[in-house]
Scaffold this motif. Structure first.
Motif, PDB file in Angstrom:
ATOM      1  N   UNK A 142       0.710  -1.263   0.064  1.00  0.00           N
ATOM      2  CA  UNK A 142       0.040   0.039   0.027  1.00  0.00           C
ATOM      3  C   UNK A 142       1.132   1.273   0.026  1.00  0.00           C
ATOM      4  N   UNK A 143       0.510   2.246  -0.924  1.00  0.00           N
ATOM      5  CA  UNK A 143       1.055   3.403  -0.945  1.00  0.00           C
ATOM      6  C   UNK A 143       0.172   4.578  -1.176  1.00  0.00           C
ATOM      7  N   UNK A 144      -0.088   5.710  -0.205  1.00  0.00           N
ATOM      8  CA  UNK A 144      -1.204   6.480  -0.348  1.00  0.00           C
ATOM      9  C   UNK A 144      -0.976   7.241  -1.642  1.00  0.00           C
ATOM     10  N   UNK A 145      -2.066   7.363  -2.648  1.00  0.00           N
ATOM     11  CA  UNK A 145      -2.408   7.719  -3.900  1.00  0.00           C
ATOM     12  C   UNK A 145      -2.978   9.253  -4.076  1.00  0.00           C
ATOM     13  N   UNK A 146      -4.331   8.984  -3.191  1.00  0.00           N
ATOM     14  CA  UNK A 146      -5.438   9.943  -3.242  1.00  0.00           C
ATOM     15  C   UNK A 146      -5.163  11.081  -2.325  1.00  0.00           C
ATOM     16  N   UNK A 147      -5.664  12.134  -2.709  1.00  0.00           N
ATOM     17  CA  UNK A 147      -5.591  12.851  -1.618  1.00  0.00           C
ATOM     18  C   UNK A 147      -5.971  12.741  -0.063  1.00  0.00           C
ATOM     19  N   UNK A 148      -7.172  11.928  -0.183  1.00  0.00           N
ATOM     20  CA  UNK A 148      -7.561  11.726   1.194  1.00  0.00           C
ATOM     21  C   UNK A 148      -6.696  10.745   2.000  1.00  0.00           C
ATOM     22  N   UNK A 149      -5.989   9.870   1.177  1.00  0.00           N
ATOM     23  CA  UNK A 149      -5.013   8.729   1.725  1.00  0.00           C
ATOM     24  C   UNK A 149      -3.813   9.607   2.269  1.00  0.00           C
ATOM     25  N   UNK A 150      -3.325  10.626   1.369  1.00  0.00           N
ATOM     26  CA  UNK A 150      -2.070  11.217   1.755  1.00  0.00           C
ATOM     27  C   UNK A 150      -2.342  12.127   2.961  1.00  0.00           C
ATOM     28  N   UNK A 151      -3.410  12.681   3.047  1.00  0.00           N
ATOM     29  CA  UNK A 151      -3.722  13.483   4.246  1.00  0.00           C
ATOM     30  C   UNK A 151      -3.818  12.460   5.406  1.00  0.00           C
TER      31      UNK A 151
END
Length: 835
Positions: free
Chosen positions: A780-789
């Protein structure tokens, strides 16, 4: 041992849940019939059978121990077994060595998880059980139940225990009915009716005499027969008739002096069941007279006089009312007489027991077709079997040694403390995992479509010399099908290896719960057909289509893996033999389908193409494709652990050698090895493409704790990644019972942490349950803005649980692990000042 001596022997073991009173009961039996090795006053306090220092310190039985008792003309070999789940191997050993079992159940706590386990073990080992309801005194002193309430509770416990045993008997009973009805005559003979009637009987019935009610701590106990013989003269009835009436809905009408059922009672009648009126109420009166400050001492004197009890005056004058009560009850209703007389009467002797136990302990050996076995070996094995069955102890009889399991932890401890007395470095325990792909496999129709060779969702690999193109499709099998394959690996291995008939005999001899007269191969075939579509969530129309497609696939099973019997399937490709470009498809053969009977063993019709050299070369590559599949399923791409619940279709196109003809020698090794490696890499790459997941083993855990320790217990469970299933309060007590699933990797040290976290107020029992997929994506690697936030950028995301488990296994196996060499970097500083 001659037959007359053998009939006077009983080999019995005591089985129960932890802390239900096994060792205390054994103390009283030893004190009365052990030849004076234990004084009656120390019975229940000394814990004679717990001979290890650790057992005495922790007040828990950890090792099975045995002793020989003498009761009247009988010799009883008694084995006291542990009740904790961690020592279940000791229980299985005790059950294997015994012919009968005393199953103890706490009258307050009732049936627990280990009660189920010991009843199951007794059923598997074909032991004749007797039921002992212990701690009857707690119903009076702790719960303060009335005699009627106590009777209701005892009936419920007996009914629950009978329900457990009847569940084990139901499958065999139904198979007996089917076999009788399927007989050529189609009629039920007298013997058949007798067989069915015997199977319908309830196992534990107090009126039969195989149930006793005891208080092991105070040393008293009784069966229905004791009170029946006492009241026979008073009521003017036979002891046999009273014994049948003192349990169940039977009532005594004083006016008519008749014993009637519930329907015969007049309206508004306050009559009580005879067990309450003639058994429990006198016990309650004795307890109230002895323990209550204002109790009527005349009741105790009446009991002493009526039964001519010889009690020293100093014991009756003891200031502790508990000691007075124990003196009266242990002489009025001796515990050892109630238990040992039941054991002698209802448990079999060794000669009688071996008649029905010998098929499981020492199965009869037969020569299987194709096996080259020396007849003298079979003759010797048959001699051993007959000698054990007859309990032959003569000098000419063979010597049989029973070897039980040895545990590494115990061996290491003995080496450190007793034998070598040196420090040993022991590596951390190894935990097995499985590898699979994302999804639950419930939408089988969609998965079957993705498995089609016409789709573009595949991985393509080419051999180094370019002659063979490998295309691999993969799909997730339904959970029910995966579980079925995993549980029947040994049977599948025997079927595929051509030892199906041998496997059937072994299964029927070693598994009494397996329905007789039912072919396990046919049963497995039926279950494989149903498991493929049982979990499907489509509409009825789609389910029929899915069933049709699944039936077609079952005729194309090429191999199972790993080790040719695992929970992964290789399907033979279903395409044109010769492609438009002139390459030839390696079709394979549905070898497993033929063994299981899904398709007939038919050979392909010869054609012009089959006579070519390319066709012959394609046939030689079939074993290489299967070997590549076996290697891939034995070590997945995540951490070289076996794959779990996957189905592959491998399409191999072989081009003619003329298209790649060269004068140079082969630089890439043997061609079959190239194909094997290409198939293995393609299968692993296909799994990586489908979002791989890690699968871990789970324990079923039952925890018992007081209300004040629920918080600390849940804290320990959360740190161990446990999934709580339910929480309920035990009826009649203030304890809570919690059921949860705990990962095996998190179970090491769990009991110690639980004991420390709850100050010893919580206990846990664990048993291996199932395999469960971890939903977390290890990549898993954050890609969307919600995941990065939420998680930050990719550089600062901490490894999730799945990635930690994978890295731990890869590090243990010496595989490459992607991790930072420097965790907290700082600028280097020196003390030297350079000018």
């Amino acid at each position: 041992m001659d037959e007359s001596d053998g009939r006077k022997v009983r080999n019995i073991c005591i089985l129960a849940h932890v802390d239900h009173g096994k060792t205390t009961l054994a103390d009283h039996l030893i004190a009365s019939s052990g030849g004076g090795v234990l004084h009656p006053r120390l019975a229940g306090k000394l814990r004679f059978m717990d001979y290890l220092d650790e057992e005495q310190r922790r007040a828990i039985t950890m090792k099975s121990s045995s002793i020989s008792l003498r009761y009247k003309d009988y010799s009883l070999n008694l084995i006291d077994s542990p009740g904790h789940m961690d020592f279940c191997s000791e229980v299985s050993t005790a059950a294997r060595l015994s012919d009968g079992a005393l199953v103890l159940v706490d009258a307050v706590e009732g049936v627990h998880i280990q009660t189920h386990a010991v009843l199951r073990q007794a059923w598997i080992e074909k032991l004749t059980p007797c039921l002992v309801l212990n701690k009857i005194d707690r119903l009076i002193c702790e719960l303060r139940l009335s005699p009627m309430e106590a009777y209701t509770r005892l009936i419920r416990i007996v009914h629950e225990v009978n329900g457990i045993v009847s569940a084990y008997k139901s499958e065999k009973y139904l198979s007996d009915v089917d076999s009788i009805l399927a007989s050529p005559s189609g009629e039920l003979s007298a013997e058949s009716l007798e067989l069915l009637e015997d199977d319908e009987e309830v196992t534990f019935q107090p009126q039969k005499g195989n149930v006793v009610f005891v208080c092991a701590l105070d040393g008293w106990g009784f069966g229905i027969a004791e009170f029946a013989s006492f009241y026979a003269s008073k009521l003017g009835a036979s002891a046999t008739a009273l014994q049948k009436s003192l349990w169940g809905p039977r009532y005594y009408v004083p006016k008519t002096k008749m014993i009637v059922g519930k329907k015969s009672l007049s309206a508004g009648s306050k009559a009580k069941p005879m067990f309450v009126q003639f058994v429990l109420e006198p016990l309650w009166q004795v307890y109230e007279a002895a323990l209550d400050p204002g109790g009527d001492r005349a009741v105790l004197e009446k009991v002493i006089k009526s039964f001519n009890l010889s009690i020293p005056p100093r014991e009756l004058q003891n200031k502790d009312p508990k000691n007075v009560l124990q003196s009266v009850m242990s002489r009025w209703l001796p515990l050892s007489d109630a238990v040992l007389s039941m054991a002698v009467k209802h448990l079999p002797d060794p000669i009688a027991a071996q008649g029905y136990r010998i098929p499981r302990l020492v199965p009869e050996r037969n020569i299987i077709r194709g096996d080259d076995v020396d007849s003298s070996v079979l003759a010797e094995a048959e001699l051993v079997r007959k000698s054990i069955e007859a309990c032959d102890s003569s000098h000419d009889s063979p010597c049989v040694v029973f070897v039980s399991k040895m545990f590494l932890e115990r061996c290491v401890k003995d080496l450190k403390e007793r034998f070598a007395k040196v420090n040993l470095e022991v590596s951390p325990p190894l935990v097995s995992y499985r590898e699979t792909i994302e999804g639950d496999g419930s939408n089988l129709l969609e998965s079957l479509r993705s498995l089609s060779l016409n789709t573009s969702d595949y991985i393509e690999k080419r051999t180094p010399n370019g002659r063979c193109i490998i295309r691999v499709h993969v799909m997730k099998l339904p959970h029910a099908l995966t579980k079925l394959l995993d549980e029947n690996t040994e049977l599948l291995g025997d079927i595929i290896g051509g030892k199906g008939s041998h496997s059937v005999k072994i299964l029927q001899s070693q598994n009494p719960s397996l329905r007789e007269n039912v072919d396990p191969i046919e049963e497995l075939k039926k279950q494989l057909t149903e498991a493929g579509v049982s979990s499907s969530s489509e509409t009825e129309k789609d389910r029929e289509k899915c069933k049709t497609e699944w039936s077609k696939l079952l005729k194309r099973i090429w191999a199972l893996g790993p080790r040719e019997k695992g929970p992964n399937i290789l399907f033979a490709p279903d395409g044109k033999r010769i492609a438009e470009d002139g390459s030839m498809l390696v079709r394979g053969s549905p070898h497993v389908s033929q063994r299981l009977g899904f398709t007939e063993d038919s050979t392909e019709v010869p054609s012009e193409a089959s006579e070519t050299a390319l066709y012959s070369e394609a046939l030689t590559l079939e074993s290489s494709i299967v070997s590549g599949f076996q290697l891939a399923t034995a070590s997945g791409p995540l951490c070289d652990e076996p794959m779990w619940g996957l189905a592959f279709t491998v399409e191999s196109h072989l081009a003619p050698a003329e298209d790649f003809e060269t004068d140079k020698p082969e630089h890439f090794g043997i061609f079959t090895g190239q194909v094997m490696t290409a198939v293995k890499d393609a299968c692993r790459a296909a799994v990586l493409q489908k979002n791989p997941r890690i699968v871990e083993a789970m324990y079923f855990c039952e925890l018992n704790t007081a209300p004040e320790y629920l918080g600390p217990m849940y804290a320990v469970l959360s740190r161990r990644r446990a999934k709580v299933l339910k929480e309920e309060m035990q009826e009649g007590s203030s304890l809570f019972t919690v059921h949860a699933y705990v990962p095996v990797s998190e179970s090491f040290g769990f009991a110690d942490e639980l004991r420390k976290g709850t100050s010893g107020g919580a206990s846990a029992l664990m048993v291996l349950s199932h395999w469960e997929m971890l939903e977390e994506d290890p990549f898993f690697v954050p890609k969307t803005e919600e995941e990065i936030e939420e998680f930050g950028d990719g550089a600062s995301v901490l490894p999730n649980t799945a990635r930690k488990l994978i890295n731990a296994v890869r590090r243990r196996k010496g595989l490459h692990v992607e991790e930072k060499v420097v965790q907290h970097a700082t600028k280097q500083r020196t003390l030297a000042r350079k000018v």
